[in-house]
Design a protein around this motif. Structure first.
Motif, short mmCIF file in Angstrom:
data_model
loop_
_atom_site.label_atom_id
_atom_site.label_comp_id
_atom_site.label_asym_id
_atom_site.label_seq_id
_atom_site.Cartn_x
_atom_site.Cartn_y
_atom_site.Cartn_z
N PHE A 212 0.76 -1.28 -0.09
CA PHE A 212 0.02 0.08 -0.28
C PHE A 212 0.97 1.25 -0.11
O PHE A 212 0.56 2.11 -0.73
CB PHE A 212 -0.85 -0.07 1.32
CG PHE A 212 -1.88 1.24 1.41
CD1 PHE A 212 -3.03 1.52 0.48
CD2 PHE A 212 -1.20 2.24 2.19
CE1 PHE A 212 -3.59 2.58 0.94
CE2 PHE A 212 -2.12 3.44 2.48
CZ PHE A 212 -3.21 3.58 1.78
N TYR A 267 -5.79 1.83 -6.36
CA TYR A 267 -6.69 1.10 -5.32
C TYR A 267 -7.84 0.88 -5.81
O TYR A 267 -9.00 1.41 -5.47
CB TYR A 267 -6.70 2.19 -4.30
CG TYR A 267 -5.18 2.65 -3.77
CD1 TYR A 267 -4.59 1.61 -3.15
CD2 TYR A 267 -4.54 3.90 -4.03
CE1 TYR A 267 -3.16 1.93 -2.59
CE2 TYR A 267 -3.46 4.23 -3.33
CZ TYR A 267 -2.70 3.34 -2.71
OH TYR A 267 -1.49 3.66 -2.39
N SER A 272 -8.89 -2.83 -2.13
CA SER A 272 -9.09 -2.73 -0.95
C SER A 272 -9.94 -3.67 -0.15
O SER A 272 -9.78 -3.91 1.19
CB SER A 272 -9.97 -1.41 -0.84
OG SER A 272 -11.25 -1.61 -1.52
#
Length: 422
Positions: A212, A267, A272
């Motif tokens: 991330f 993303y 997610s």
């Protein structure tokens, strides 16, 4: 780091007992249940690179129109071309083309060799292509330096300095926006391993957290580089008078548009959801001994608290002692390290990813409203209307994807909460 790579100081029997306690703890608590994520279309890497390349190239062309536009529609005009192309340095055009298309070409090259197992050829292709791109950038910069002042060195070195500050001397981020870390990946997306082993869960969290962070660095660098590519024509337009405020505004809206597109591609909702599933296994610890109002009752709670065990899986509301602190578990299960700030941030951020997409969609809607309002102030400046319309049209793509991801995650996690706690 959450994953303790040091060897245990106790004997092997103690470690075996700890593993047995961890298994017992895993049996005593209810493990989280994951709802299958809906199979909606995700943007492949080559398509995301193509869209980003077209967006940056179009934004750069519009900036050239803002600077070198002509009055081609007038009867007495000596040209019928929209832009005075002869005033644009050819090496500047080549430099911008190389920077814009480097990832798109490498993506197509990588796609032809990625699944064939020729690691030596892949290594040679990677470094050979990178050397060709860097040579082209260096040659164009040198030819531009011969025609302009020493300030050009500062202008050209800006993206290099930013890249070194963000990524260091890594080569992969320069060629790809998505790159895999050591771990389990499918189509450049990390995969969640649903396990009851606390150490494996914490190790997976570290991999996902690093992934991330690298994607976020790539997001920042991409939007800054896109803004730079539409700014450098302004810095080299020494002999042309143009509307500086309009050109600067174009740079800002391009930076915001690149941020939205990069966030959508880096993303997606599927990504997610992987981090959300890992969060359900991680859990979170809330510190209790810092609440001064509850201090008298802390002695009773501390007397009955367990010593935190790295091999155990704790249920919701369990109180443990660790490093002189008193912690209460949050979530269905908890294997996080008490007092670990990175675990707390990871849990708070991905416990409900719907908040992320709702925030991004709201910000993108505000940007679109500002861009539409700017069209009313454009007046008769057709080139400014063109620049605002181009960025607004491409921003609608990001807005649509953000709203779609928000709706999907909202419905999914609402059903997940109903299934888990009922």
């Amino acid at each position: 780091m959450a994953y303790d790579e040091r060897s245990d100081t106790g004997s092997s029997s103690d470690a075996h007992d700890g593993c047995q306690r961890g298994k017992m703890g895993a049996q005593q608590v209810t493990m989280p249940k994951h709802i299958p994520f809906p199979e909606h279309s995700t943007t492949p890497e080559w398509l995301s690179e193509l869209i980003m390349c077209c967006f940056t190239m179009g934004a750069t062309i519009v900036q050239f129109i803002n600077i070198y536009r002509t009055n081609f529609w007038l009867p007495q005009s000596h040209t019928r071309m929209m832009v005075n192309i002869e005033l644009i340095d050819p090496f500047l055009r080549l430099l911008l083309i190389v920077l814009n298309t480097r990832r798109l070409f490498y993506c197509f090259l990588l796609g032809n060799w990625k699944n064939q197992g020729h690691y030596i050829l892949q290594w040679g292709l990677k470094y050979g292509y990178a050397a060709l791109v860097q040579f082209s950038i260096g040659y164009c910069s040198y030819r531009l330096y011969l025609k302009h002042t020493y300030m050009l060195i500062f202008y050209i070195s800006y993206p290099v300095v930013v890249y070194l500050v963000i990524f260091g001397f890594q080569l992969e981020p320069f060629l790809r926006s998505r790159f895999e870390l050591p771990g389990v990946y499918i189509n450049d997306m990390p995969v969640h391993s649903c396990t009851t082993n606390p150490e494996q869960i914490r190790h997976e969290i570290e991999i996902l957290r690093e992934d991330f962070n690298k994607r976020f660095k790539q997001l920042i660098f991409t939007c800054m580089l896109n803004a730079y590519l539409v700014l450098i024509p302004c810095l080299l337009a020494f002999t042309v008078h143009y509307n500086v405020m309009r050109a600067a505004q174009h740079c800002i809206i391009v930076c915001l548009g690149a941020f939205s597109l990069s966030a959508v591609f880096l993303y997606p909702a599927k990504y997610s959801d992987t981090l959300h599933r890992a969060t359900l296994h991680l859990g979170c610890w809330q510190r209790m001994d810092r609440d001064l109002q509850a201090a008298p009752s802390q002695l009773i709670v501390a007397a009955n608290a367990l010593n935190w065990n790295r091999y155990a899986v704790y249920g919701n509301g369990t109180v443990v002692k660790h490093m002189g602190g008193l912690f209460r578990s949050q979530g269905l299960v908890t294997v996080a390290t008490p007092g670990n700030a990175s675990h707390v941030r990871f849990y708070k951020l991905f416990q409900n990813p719907t908040i992320i997409y709702s925030t991004l969609a709201t910000l993108q809607a505000a940007v679109l409203l500002v861009e539409i309002a700017s069209l009313t102030a454009a007046g008769i400046e057709w080139h400014f209307v063109l620049s605002i319309s181009f960025v607004a049209f491409t921003s609608m793509v990001a807005f649509f994807k953000l709203v779609r991801d928000y709706i999907i995650t909202k419905q999914l996690y609402r059903a997940e909460c109903a299934t888990t706690y009922n």
